[in-house]
Design an enzyme around this catalytic site. Structure first.
Site, PDB file in Angstrom:
ATOM      1  N   LYS A  13       0.770  -1.478  -0.345  1.00 57.83           N
ATOM      2  CA  LYS A  13      -0.317  -0.227  -0.206  1.00 57.83           C
ATOM      3  C   LYS A  13       1.125   1.116   0.373  1.00 57.83           C
ATOM      4  CE  LYS A  13      -1.960  -0.483   4.278  1.00 57.83           C
ATOM      5  NZ  LYS A  13      -1.699  -2.138   4.348  1.00 57.83           N
ATOM      6  N   ARG A  87      -9.818   0.907   9.025  1.00 57.63           N
ATOM      7  CA  ARG A  87      -9.067  -0.206   9.318  1.00 57.63           C
ATOM      8  C   ARG A  87     -10.106  -0.919   9.868  1.00 57.63           C
ATOM      9  NH1 ARG A  87      -2.856   0.810   8.531  1.00 57.63           N
ATOM     10  NH2 ARG A  87      -2.723  -1.273   9.148  1.00 57.63           N
ATOM     11  N   ARG A 126      11.568  -7.395   4.262  1.00 49.84           N
ATOM     12  CA  ARG A 126      11.536  -6.235   4.708  1.00 49.84           C
ATOM     13  C   ARG A 126      11.584  -5.676   6.201  1.00 49.84           C
ATOM     14  NH1 ARG A 126       5.737  -3.102   5.570  1.00 49.84           N
ATOM     15  NH2 ARG A 126       5.947  -3.494   7.587  1.00 49.84           N
ATOM     16  N   ARG A 132      12.242  -1.390  11.934  1.00 47.30           N
ATOM     17  CA  ARG A 132       9.758  -1.795  12.349  1.00 47.30           C
ATOM     18  C   ARG A 132      10.546  -2.149  13.637  1.00 47.30           C
ATOM     19  NH1 ARG A 132       5.654  -0.134   8.645  1.00 47.30           N
ATOM     20  NH2 ARG A 132       4.637  -0.874   9.878  1.00 47.30           N
ATOM     21  N   ARG A 143      -0.409  -9.354  13.006  1.00 48.15           N
ATOM     22  CA  ARG A 143      -0.786  -8.190  12.197  1.00 48.15           C
ATOM     23  C   ARG A 143      -2.113  -8.793  11.078  1.00 48.15           C
ATOM     24  NH1 ARG A 143       4.168  -5.557  10.257  1.00 48.15           N
ATOM     25  NH2 ARG A 143       2.732  -4.414   9.609  1.00 48.15           N
TER      26      ARG A 143
END
Ligand code: AMP
Length: 198
Positions: A13, A87, A126, A132, A143
């Site tokens: 996204k 969301r 990633r 992160r 998640r």
């Protein structure tokens, strides 16, 4: 143009929203990015958001909604790409009210569709460079579950409104960008918004 870019974590996204905002103009509003900037600056909002983010949970709606309301009411959000919001079903309702008040209705909701295992693989990759805290395998899997329970039902909500366009999110970035461009050019599905009953 006013649009929402949806898809599970790892669907791409952020990458696509950024490119699209540049191409069609408008503000790229990523709630995840705004939260991360606040965490970095150690603001009060950041401190509240951080513990939810680190655990892979959603930040409470009242916090998120207030932040988005502030962002959407700025002049540069006449056109926008929302990335990572809404969301939850409650966020959809709040967004409806905000956009009605602003007189800025949604044009389209794009959803990137990617296989579950591909998502996990992308996020693990990633994780090697992102730094992160929510890119560990355990949190990544959590998640995905939160997305399936809380956010996937929104596809049906926007589908019923005739606003949804699903786009194959597998493949390379440019290929997906081309699919998005053609989805934006395609006319609404029969019975969707704008189709007037005789
Ligand atoms: P993202 O960068 O979109 O993957 O978002 C990272 C994290 O920010 C999420 O896992 C949530 O903790 C939080 N977050 C982002 N957008 C929202 C939202 N619309 N509602 C609640 N929490 C959010």
């Amino acid at each position: 143009m006013r649009l929402i870019l949806m898809g599970p974590p790892g669907a791409g996204k952020g990458t696509q929203a950024e490119a699209l905002a540049e191409k069609i103009g408008g503000a790229h509003i990523s709630t995840g990015d705004i939260f991360r900037a606040n965490v970095k600056d150690q603001t009060e909002l950041g401190q509240t958001a951080q513990r939810y983010m680190d655990a892979g949970e959603y930040v409470p709606d009242e916090v998120t909604n207030a932040m988005v309301k502030d962002r959407l009411s700025r002049d540069d959000a006449e056109s926008f790409i929302l990335d990572g919001y809404p969301r939850t079903v409650a966020q959809v309702e709040t967004l409806d009210d905000m956009l009605a008040d602003l007189g800025r209705p949604l044009d389209v909701v794009l959803a990137l569709v990617v296989d579950q295992e591909e998502l996990i693989a992308r996020l693990l990759k990633r994780a090697e460079t992102s730094g992160r805290a929510d890119d560990t395998e355990e949190v990544i899997r959590h998640r995905q579950k939160v997305y399936a329970a809380e956010t996937a039902p929104l596809l049906e909500v926007y589908g019923e409104r005739g606003l949804l366009r699903e786009v194959d999110g597998m493949g390379d970035v440019d290929e997906i960008a081309r699919r998005i461009a053609s989805a934006l050019e395609s006319p609404p599905a029969p019975g969707a918004l704008g189709a007037v009953e005789a």
